[in-house]
Scaffold this motif. Sequence first.
Motif, PDB file in Angstrom:
ATOM      1  N   ALA A   1      46.516  21.548  38.805  1.00 54.08           N
ATOM      2  CA  ALA A   1      45.193  21.647  38.188  1.00 54.08           C
ATOM      3  C   ALA A   1      44.254  22.520  39.008  1.00 54.08           C
ATOM      4  CB  ALA A   1      44.598  20.251  38.011  1.00 54.08           C
ATOM      5  N   GLY A   2      44.345  22.441  40.323  1.00 54.91           N
ATOM      6  CA  GLY A   2      43.427  23.188  41.169  1.00 54.91           C
ATOM      7  C   GLY A   2      43.883  24.575  41.546  1.00 54.91           C
ATOM      8  N   PHE A   3      45.162  24.901  41.296  1.00 50.71           N
ATOM      9  CA  PHE A   3      45.711  26.162  41.798  1.00 50.71           C
ATOM     10  C   PHE A   3      45.048  27.407  41.201  1.00 50.71           C
ATOM     11  CE2 PHE A   3      48.678  29.715  41.803  1.00 50.71           C
ATOM     12  CZ  PHE A   3      49.002  29.789  43.145  1.00 50.71           C
ATOM     13  N   PRO A   4      44.821  27.497  39.886  1.00 56.61           N
ATOM     14  CA  PRO A   4      44.259  28.752  39.355  1.00 56.61           C
ATOM     15  C   PRO A   4      42.938  29.145  40.010  1.00 56.61           C
ATOM     16  CG  PRO A   4      45.112  27.398  37.561  1.00 56.61           C
ATOM     17  CD  PRO A   4      45.137  26.548  38.798  1.00 56.61           C
ATOM     18  N   LEU A   5      42.006  28.214  40.103  1.00 59.14           N
ATOM     19  CA  LEU A   5      40.718  28.553  40.701  1.00 59.14           C
ATOM     20  C   LEU A   5      40.859  28.818  42.193  1.00 59.14           C
ATOM     21  CD1 LEU A   5      37.739  28.969  40.326  1.00 59.14           C
ATOM     22  CD2 LEU A   5      37.395  26.505  40.567  1.00 59.14           C
ATOM     23  N   ALA A   6      41.703  28.047  42.869  1.00 57.40           N
ATOM     24  CA  ALA A   6      41.915  28.280  44.300  1.00 57.40           C
ATOM     25  C   ALA A   6      42.497  29.670  44.539  1.00 57.40           C
ATOM     26  CB  ALA A   6      42.836  27.201  44.871  1.00 57.40           C
TER      27      ALA A   6
ATOM     28  N   LEU B   1      44.145  24.901  49.318  1.00 56.38           N
ATOM     29  CA  LEU B   1      42.797  24.697  48.787  1.00 56.38           C
ATOM     30  C   LEU B   1      42.787  23.965  47.450  1.00 56.38           C
ATOM     31  CD1 LEU B   1      39.735  25.344  49.073  1.00 56.38           C
ATOM     32  CD2 LEU B   1      40.216  27.535  47.927  1.00 56.38           C
ATOM     33  N   ALA B   2      43.902  23.996  46.721  1.00 58.39           N
ATOM     34  CA  ALA B   2      43.941  23.519  45.338  1.00 58.39           C
ATOM     35  C   ALA B   2      43.425  22.095  45.129  1.00 58.39           C
ATOM     36  CB  ALA B   2      45.362  23.654  44.787  1.00 58.39           C
ATOM     37  N   PRO B   3      43.751  21.113  45.980  1.00 58.28           N
ATOM     38  CA  PRO B   3      43.217  19.766  45.735  1.00 58.28           C
ATOM     39  C   PRO B   3      41.690  19.707  45.735  1.00 58.28           C
ATOM     40  CG  PRO B   3      45.071  19.651  47.234  1.00 58.28           C
ATOM     41  CD  PRO B   3      44.745  21.108  47.080  1.00 58.28           C
ATOM     42  N   LEU B   4      41.039  20.524  46.559  1.00 58.49           N
ATOM     43  CA  LEU B   4      39.579  20.529  46.570  1.00 58.49           C
ATOM     44  C   LEU B   4      39.018  21.103  45.273  1.00 58.49           C
ATOM     45  CD1 LEU B   4      38.537  21.586  50.191  1.00 58.49           C
ATOM     46  CD2 LEU B   4      38.416  19.330  49.143  1.00 58.49           C
ATOM     47  N   THR B   5      39.597  22.194  44.790  1.00 59.83           N
ATOM     48  CA  THR B   5      39.111  22.760  43.534  1.00 59.83           C
ATOM     49  C   THR B   5      39.413  21.832  42.366  1.00 59.83           C
ATOM     50  OG1 THR B   5      41.150  24.063  43.329  1.00 59.83           O
ATOM     51  CG2 THR B   5      39.251  25.138  44.349  1.00 59.83           C
ATOM     52  N   ALA B   6      40.538  21.116  42.434  1.00 53.45           N
ATOM     53  CA  ALA B   6      40.838  20.137  41.384  1.00 53.45           C
ATOM     54  C   ALA B   6      39.824  19.001  41.392  1.00 53.45           C
ATOM     55  CB  ALA B   6      42.255  19.585  41.569  1.00 53.45           C
ATOM     56  N   ALA B   7      39.451  18.535  42.577  1.00 57.29           N
ATOM     57  CA  ALA B   7      38.460  17.458  42.675  1.00 57.29           C
ATOM     58  C   ALA B   7      37.106  17.918  42.153  1.00 57.29           C
ATOM     59  CB  ALA B   7      38.338  16.989  44.123  1.00 57.29           C
TER      60      ALA B   7
ATOM     61  N   VAL C   1      33.050  17.883  37.550  1.00 54.92           N
ATOM     62  CA  VAL C   1      32.374  18.481  36.399  1.00 54.92           C
ATOM     63  C   VAL C   1      32.720  17.708  35.131  1.00 54.92           C
ATOM     64  CG1 VAL C   1      32.164  20.566  34.994  1.00 54.92           C
ATOM     65  CG2 VAL C   1      32.289  20.752  37.487  1.00 54.92           C
ATOM     66  N   ALA C   2      33.987  17.316  34.993  1.00 49.93           N
ATOM     67  CA  ALA C   2      34.400  16.557  33.815  1.00 49.93           C
ATOM     68  C   ALA C   2      33.687  15.205  33.747  1.00 49.93           C
ATOM     69  CB  ALA C   2      35.915  16.352  33.830  1.00 49.93           C
ATOM     70  N   VAL C   3      33.531  14.532  34.880  1.00 48.06           N
ATOM     71  CA  VAL C   3      32.825  13.246  34.909  1.00 48.06           C
ATOM     72  C   VAL C   3      31.373  13.425  34.495  1.00 48.06           C
ATOM     73  CG1 VAL C   3      31.928  11.475  36.471  1.00 48.06           C
ATOM     74  CG2 VAL C   3      34.341  12.110  36.569  1.00 48.06           C
ATOM     75  N   VAL C   4      30.721  14.452  35.003  1.00 45.20           N
ATOM     76  CA  VAL C   4      29.318  14.686  34.654  1.00 45.20           C
ATOM     77  C   VAL C   4      29.173  14.959  33.157  1.00 45.20           C
ATOM     78  CG1 VAL C   4      27.384  16.272  34.967  1.00 45.20           C
ATOM     79  CG2 VAL C   4      28.670  15.471  36.949  1.00 45.20           C
ATOM     80  N   LEU C   5      30.043  15.796  32.604  1.00 44.28           N
ATOM     81  CA  LEU C   5      29.981  16.075  31.173  1.00 44.28           C
ATOM     82  C   LEU C   5      30.226  14.817  30.349  1.00 44.28           C
ATOM     83  CD1 LEU C   5      31.863  19.503  31.086  1.00 44.28           C
ATOM     84  CD2 LEU C   5      29.431  19.109  30.676  1.00 44.28           C
ATOM     85  N   MET C   6      31.137  13.985  30.802  1.00 39.12           N
ATOM     86  CA  MET C   6      31.412  12.736  30.100  1.00 39.12           C
ATOM     87  C   MET C   6      30.182  11.834  30.095  1.00 39.12           C
ATOM     88  SD  MET C   6      34.114   9.734  31.125  1.00 39.12           S
ATOM     89  CE  MET C   6      33.057   9.263  32.504  1.00 39.12           C
ATOM     90  N   LEU C   7      29.504  11.724  31.232  1.00 46.44           N
ATOM     91  CA  LEU C   7      28.313  10.870  31.300  1.00 46.44           C
ATOM     92  C   LEU C   7      27.178  11.411  30.428  1.00 46.44           C
ATOM     93  CD1 LEU C   7      28.176  10.007  35.104  1.00 46.44           C
ATOM     94  CD2 LEU C   7      28.796   8.478  33.239  1.00 46.44           C
ATOM     95  N   VAL C   8      27.038  12.724  30.370  1.00 41.94           N
ATOM     96  CA  VAL C   8      25.941  13.321  29.614  1.00 41.94           C
ATOM     97  C   VAL C   8      26.209  13.319  28.114  1.00 41.94           C
ATOM     98  CG1 VAL C   8      24.660  15.464  29.217  1.00 41.94           C
ATOM     99  CG2 VAL C   8      25.188  14.745  31.549  1.00 41.94           C
ATOM    100  N   VAL C   9      27.416  13.704  27.721  1.00 41.09           N
ATOM    101  CA  VAL C   9      27.735  13.892  26.308  1.00 41.09           C
ATOM    102  C   VAL C   9      28.421  12.681  25.706  1.00 41.09           C
ATOM    103  CG1 VAL C   9      28.918  15.384  24.645  1.00 41.09           C
ATOM    104  CG2 VAL C   9      27.918  16.374  26.718  1.00 41.09           C
ATOM    105  N   GLY C  10      29.244  11.996  26.525  1.00 39.87           N
ATOM    106  CA  GLY C  10      30.046  10.894  26.013  1.00 39.87           C
ATOM    107  C   GLY C  10      31.468  11.333  25.736  1.00 39.87           C
TER     108      GLY C  10
ATOM    109  N   LEU D   1      39.504  22.030  32.703  1.00 39.26           N
ATOM    110  CA  LEU D   1      40.634  22.762  33.271  1.00 39.26           C
ATOM    111  C   LEU D   1      40.901  24.048  32.513  1.00 39.26           C
ATOM    112  CD1 LEU D   1      43.145  19.903  34.185  1.00 39.26           C
ATOM    113  CD2 LEU D   1      41.631  21.190  35.702  1.00 39.26           C
ATOM    114  N   VAL D   2      40.799  24.012  31.189  1.00 40.86           N
ATOM    115  CA  VAL D   2      40.987  25.237  30.402  1.00 40.86           C
ATOM    116  C   VAL D   2      39.894  26.249  30.725  1.00 40.86           C
ATOM    117  CG1 VAL D   2      40.971  26.186  28.067  1.00 40.86           C
ATOM    118  CG2 VAL D   2      42.243  24.090  28.548  1.00 40.86           C
ATOM    119  N   ALA D   3      38.645  25.778  30.772  1.00 38.61           N
ATOM    120  CA  ALA D   3      37.540  26.680  31.108  1.00 38.61           C
ATOM    121  C   ALA D   3      37.690  27.228  32.529  1.00 38.61           C
ATOM    122  CB  ALA D   3      36.209  25.947  30.964  1.00 38.61           C
ATOM    123  N   GLY D   4      38.112  26.359  33.464  1.00 44.10           N
ATOM    124  CA  GLY D   4      38.308  26.806  34.837  1.00 44.10           C
ATOM    125  C   GLY D   4      39.408  27.840  34.953  1.00 44.10           C
TER     126      GLY D   4
END
Length: 459
Positions: free
Chosen positions: A15-20, A33-39, A44-53, A64-67
């Motif tokens: 999950a973190g490799f492309p951005l890393a 570096l990938a685990p940090l970018t995945a975290a 970001v996903a948690v924040v979007l979930m809290l805001v939008v539902g 992940l697709v957007a990243g």
Amino acid sequence: MDPTPLLAVLAVLAAGFPLAFAIVRAPFLALVLAPLTAALSGTVAVVLMLVVGGPLSLWTAVVLVAGAGWAGWLVRRPGHRAPYGGLSHALLIVLPLLPPFLLIAQPPSQWDAHSIWWLHAGYFAHDGEYARAAIASPALVFSHTDYPPLASAPVAAVWSVVEPDFRTAQFVAALVTFSAIATLVYLVRRTLAAAPALVAWALAIAVGLACWATASYGVAGGLVDALWSATFAGAVVALLLGADPLRRPLLPLLLLTVAALTKNEGLVAAVGVAALVTVRARADLRRAALAWVPVLAGGAWAALVRLVGARSDITSGEGGRPPLVEVSALERFQLTIAALWGVAGPVLAGAAVATVLGVLFLRERRRMAGLASDGWLWAAGGFYLAVLVWTYVSGPNDIEWWLRTSVDRVALPVVLLAAVSCAGWVAVACGAGRAPTPHGLSEEPREPVTSGATPMTTR
């Protein structure tokens, strides 16, 4: 043996490799570096979930697709492969850290891991409505529901698609922390490029191993102090110790963002770093303003979680702690200083001696080596230490209990910066008369990169 923890580790790396890779342009370093970018993506996903539902699994997939799309755009832009990105360099970074990391064999039994980080992951793993109700629940104030979500987010993302279990949580959390420590080692090595290679690698590895110096049980036990401390120290190394730190700031700013979104102490420390970067780069305030992006990210979380209904157990005086034993502010200060000295005092004293000797005899060599003043490190550590002492002195908890249960963990950033300070002076002493290469980073050439087909070095 249950394969779920191993599969979760592979999923986090993938999950973190492309951005890393888009950041460092070197595949083996990108795996570090990938685990940090995945975290960060999970956050970001948690924040979007809290805001939008909606469910976390949906938002994780969207992020992940957007990243991956953003990573593809970055890779297509002109850039350079990061120095020390070959297989041999990755092995030099990772292998020395593995022996102390074997503490991961211990069972996942740390109280804070269960009562804070994995509890948060449990309610994040459901959906926005469930998570908002949990954050606002008075019954969960003890779990620091206001804490930032980065440490819990990757665990929650994994738990949202597999059966939750604490061994899997421990592996995922430990992997992210290991990535932070390994990235710190990399940045120290990169910054000490003017020193002989053997010396620079030894010093960088020693700084990484210092992450186990004060609270070794937490690195692979699900706690987050080593995670935010290592990313904070890495950001300080890159932004305040190296030459021209804002020429390519993406990696250090990512680390500072991780620190600010991992724990409240990390956000406070990020404020100090941003202020110091602003002072250092005051001739170009537009670029210096980039250092405040991590602070804004941490502040945005703090505002959001309080809108949801979170309360701090420290400011509210709740949390089921031992009864407060009334002592004067002076006594609290004395107890705090004594406890901090017991954990970090000898290292700080040694670093102070090294700094005094270095200032007296090695200032010109330090300038030739391309290193900034050691005073920036001391300023960053001093700011954090001052806030830490003030928190202990003014806080509502019984001071002896509070120090006994936390001081070894929260003093780690000070220890790491002291270790970096010592490493810098040793590198200067051993690299006398050697000026850094034109890039100020590495003796190996770095070809411009315009696509994903990146030449690979293993020197």
